[in-house]
Design a protein around this motif. Structure first.
Motif, PDB file in Angstrom:
ATOM      1  N   ILE A  14      -3.329  34.565  -6.519  1.00 14.46           N
ATOM      2  CA  ILE A  14      -2.804  35.900  -6.840  1.00 14.46           C
ATOM      3  C   ILE A  14      -3.874  36.698  -7.589  1.00 14.46           C
ATOM      4  CG2 ILE A  14      -1.073  37.177  -8.160  1.00 14.46           C
ATOM      5  CD1 ILE A  14       0.891  34.896  -7.722  1.00 14.46           C
ATOM      6  N   ARG A  15      -4.460  36.052  -8.598  1.00 12.74           N
ATOM      7  CA  ARG A  15      -5.450  36.778  -9.408  1.00 12.74           C
ATOM      8  C   ARG A  15      -6.768  36.950  -8.637  1.00 12.74           C
ATOM      9  NH1 ARG A  15      -1.603  34.388 -12.468  1.00 12.74           N
ATOM     10  NH2 ARG A  15      -2.496  32.369 -12.948  1.00 12.74           N
ATOM     11  N   ALA A  30      -1.165  43.125  -4.433  1.00 11.40           N
ATOM     12  CA  ALA A  30      -1.191  41.666  -4.532  1.00 11.40           C
ATOM     13  C   ALA A  30      -0.547  41.207  -5.836  1.00 11.40           C
ATOM     14  CB  ALA A  30      -2.629  41.162  -4.423  1.00 11.40           C
ATOM     15  N   GLN A  31      -1.237  41.435  -6.951  1.00 12.26           N
ATOM     16  CA  GLN A  31      -0.729  40.913  -8.223  1.00 12.26           C
ATOM     17  C   GLN A  31       0.403  41.793  -8.753  1.00 12.26           C
ATOM     18  OE1 GLN A  31      -3.782  40.510 -11.186  1.00 12.26           O
ATOM     19  NE2 GLN A  31      -2.630  39.031 -12.388  1.00 12.26           N
ATOM     20  N   GLY A  32       1.469  41.146  -9.181  1.00 16.20           N
ATOM     21  CA  GLY A  32       2.658  41.869  -9.621  1.00 16.20           C
ATOM     22  C   GLY A  32       2.546  42.410 -11.027  1.00 16.20           C
ATOM     23  N   TYR A 119       6.844  30.372  -7.253  1.00 14.02           N
ATOM     24  CA  TYR A 119       5.803  31.125  -7.940  1.00 14.02           C
ATOM     25  C   TYR A 119       4.630  30.179  -8.201  1.00 14.02           C
ATOM     26  CZ  TYR A 119       3.298  33.444 -11.696  1.00 14.02           C
ATOM     27  OH  TYR A 119       2.305  33.981 -12.473  1.00 14.02           O
ATOM     28  N   ASN A 168      10.645  35.021  -7.414  1.00 11.55           N
ATOM     29  CA  ASN A 168       9.312  35.404  -6.935  1.00 11.55           C
ATOM     30  C   ASN A 168       8.837  34.235  -6.083  1.00 11.55           C
ATOM     31  OD1 ASN A 168       6.622  36.060  -6.634  1.00 11.55           O
ATOM     32  ND2 ASN A 168       6.091  35.908  -8.803  1.00 11.55           N
ATOM     33  N   TYR A 199      12.534  38.340 -14.293  1.00 11.87           N
ATOM     34  CA  TYR A 199      12.929  39.554 -13.541  1.00 11.87           C
ATOM     35  C   TYR A 199      14.413  39.898 -13.724  1.00 11.87           C
ATOM     36  CZ  TYR A 199       8.418  38.696 -11.346  1.00 11.87           C
ATOM     37  OH  TYR A 199       7.077  38.481 -11.142  1.00 11.87           O
ATOM     38  N   LYS A 230       7.611  42.344 -17.477  1.00 10.36           N
ATOM     39  CA  LYS A 230       8.097  43.055 -16.290  1.00 10.36           C
ATOM     40  C   LYS A 230       9.103  44.130 -16.655  1.00 10.36           C
ATOM     41  CE  LYS A 230       5.963  39.667 -14.026  1.00 10.36           C
ATOM     42  NZ  LYS A 230       4.715  39.796 -13.299  1.00 10.36           N
ATOM     43  N   TYR A 315       8.951  42.093  -5.160  1.00  7.19           N
ATOM     44  CA  TYR A 315       8.084  41.597  -4.091  1.00  7.19           C
ATOM     45  C   TYR A 315       8.813  41.632  -2.753  1.00  7.19           C
ATOM     46  CZ  TYR A 315       5.920  39.709  -8.257  1.00  7.19           C
ATOM     47  OH  TYR A 315       5.371  39.598  -9.501  1.00  7.19           O
ATOM     48  N   ARG A 361       2.688  38.265   0.837  1.00 11.21           N
ATOM     49  CA  ARG A 361       3.569  38.891  -0.152  1.00 11.21           C
ATOM     50  C   ARG A 361       2.992  40.223  -0.613  1.00 11.21           C
ATOM     51  NH1 ARG A 361       4.100  37.189  -6.389  1.00 11.21           N
ATOM     52  NH2 ARG A 361       2.313  38.604  -6.371  1.00 11.21           N
TER      53      ARG A 361
HETATM   54  N1  GLN Z   1       3.916  37.295 -11.747  1.00 12.15           N
HETATM   55  C1  GLN Z   1       2.933  38.154 -11.145  1.00 12.15           C
HETATM   56  C2  GLN Z   1       2.735  37.822  -9.675  1.00 12.15           C
HETATM   57  O1  GLN Z   1       3.377  36.951  -9.161  1.00 12.15           O
HETATM   58  C3  GLN Z   1       1.628  38.090 -11.879  1.00 12.15           C
HETATM   59  C4  GLN Z   1       1.172  36.733 -12.106  1.00 12.15           C
HETATM   60  C5  GLN Z   1       0.049  36.635 -13.034  1.00 12.15           C
HETATM   61  O2  GLN Z   1      -1.057  36.957 -12.615  1.00 12.15           O
HETATM   62  N2  GLN Z   1       0.273  36.203 -14.237  1.00 12.15           N
HETATM   63  O3  GLN Z   1       1.933  38.448  -9.053  1.00 12.15           O
END
Ligand code: GLN
Length: 381
Positions: A14-15, A30-32, A119, A168, A199, A230, A315, A361
């Motif tokens: 994700i990161r 991408a990143q939430g 997740y 998620n 969430y 969030k 998402y 996603r």
């Molecule tokens: N929860 C967010 C996601 O799923 C961010 C995750 C994070 O980088 N800490 O994108």
């Protein structure tokens, strides 16, 4: 020279996708995390807390005022009675909350049941704590689990079950009946439920958030994790919390103490202000995300993705089969570099990466301008 546990997992995809977005100047879906401002009141409260000299360590398990506010919110919103002195711990985000909870209750070799897709963090969390993860699929359009399959996942070594609702990456909100099945199995097998409810306020249509700890005597075997990131659009503040009965809380607090000492003191003070925002704040939040949800959903279905409207969180897990552009990873790289939209490959949410190979996603936790730009770029797909 490095430990074996580090071999069991890679860096966060994700990161990594956020870095890919920056490289290609792609719109980051991408990143939430929100790319819009946090509420002014909270920004001011954080600045005031610094100017008022809340700049030294808070009490390790959280500033008293914040624990009291969390306790009162848990009573009113979640139906959980949590004593601020013995059952509430403030952590550095829900990420630390989950890691500290697992380290507090897992011995190497213990099994942990995790619904899949999951997740991304839960895999490494299990690896670091020495847990053996056992995955139970969420299947079909509604991402339901088969109660018999879940029952079979329990055995003598099962120590915990990880629940995440709203979920998620699927957007599923677990219903009361499903929760009852989980609660009964956890009780019969003497298993602790660790529930990530970050969430909880982002929920749509008829869906209702239920905290499993509010059901019967589940509070005695449940670790409830929540956070500010969030709900209040402050993902960089890193403030979350854990609610758990005293015997679990004392173990979690020990781990938390030596991992981090505590969450940032001035931001804990600002989080007290967050918990005192009026009900209208939460109504507006849902309205805002509902609009974004529909905007992205319509754009995705018009562009040829197959997806379902999420019931909660922010998402959309979308099927990419129609494009015949390769698997999720190839597709995500193509989308970032050629179309200019970054997403997360679906395989990040599965142990067996094949199972996520036809999904990616998208997040809609972005400003309307960002989403509109993404929508117009997706038209080139
Ligand atoms: N929860 C967010 C996601 O799923 C961010 C995750 C994070 O980088 N800490 O994108």
């Amino acid at each position: 020279m490095t430990s074996k546990r580090c071999d069991y997992f890679g860096e966060s995809v994700i990161r990594d996708m956020t870095r890919l977005a920056l490289r290609h100047d792609a719109v980051n879906l991408a990143q939430g995390f929100p790319d819009f401002s946090a509420p002014d009141e909270l920004k001011k409260a954080a600045c005031d807390a610094i100017m008022d000299d809340h700049n030294q360590y808070a009490i390790t398990w959280g500033a008293r005022e914040l624990r009291e506010e969390i306790s009162s919110k848990a009573g009113q919103f979640n139906g959980i009675q949590a004593d601020p002195e013995q059952e509430v711990t403030v952590t550095c985000g829900t990420t630390e909350a989950m890691m500290a909870s697992m380290l507090a209750i897992i011995d190497p070799g213990d099994e942990v049941i995790i619904f899949e897709p999951f997740y991304e963090n839960y895999g490494p969390d299990a690896a670091v704590s020495g847990a053996v993860p056992r995955f139970v699929p969420l299947e079909g359009d509604d991402f339901n689990f088969d109660a018999d399959v879940l029952a079979e996942a329990f055995n003598q070594r099962t120590k915990a079950l990880v629940l995440n609702t709203p979920n998620n990456p699927t957007g599923k909100v677990f219903g009361k009946e499903e929760m009852l099945v989980i609660a009964d199995l956890a009780t019969d097998n003497n298993v602790t439920v660790i529930t990530d409810e970050i969430y909880e306020h982002i929920i749509y249509d008829e869906a209702q958030h239920t905290s499993i700890a509010s059901m019967g005597d589940m509070d005695q075997r449940t670790i409830t994790i929540g956070g500010f990131s969030k709900t209040y659009s402050v993902t960089g503040w890193r403030v979350g919390y854990v609610l758990a009965p005293p015997h679990l809380t004392s173990a979690i607090r020990k781990i938390h103490d030596f991992l981090t000492v505590g969450a940032p003191a001035p931001l804990q003070h600002a989080c007290v202000t967050a918990l005192n925002l009026p009900p209208a704040y939460y109504e507006e939040l849902v309205k805002m995300y509902d609009k974004k949800r529909l905007m992205l959903y319509n754009a995705l279905t018009n562009s040829g993705f197959k997806c379902k409207l999420p019931q909660g969180a922010y998402y959309i897990l979308a099927d990419i089969s129609a494009f015949e552009l390769g698997n999720d990873v190839t597709f995500a790289h193509y989308l970032a570099s050629e179309i200019g939209v970054a997403v997360v490959p679906g395989s990040s949410f599965f142990k067996n990466t094949e199972m996520g190979a036809s999904t990616v996603r998208f997040t809609f936790s972005k400003s309307d301008e960002t989403l509109l730009e993404a929508v117009s770029r997706l038209e080139n797909l």
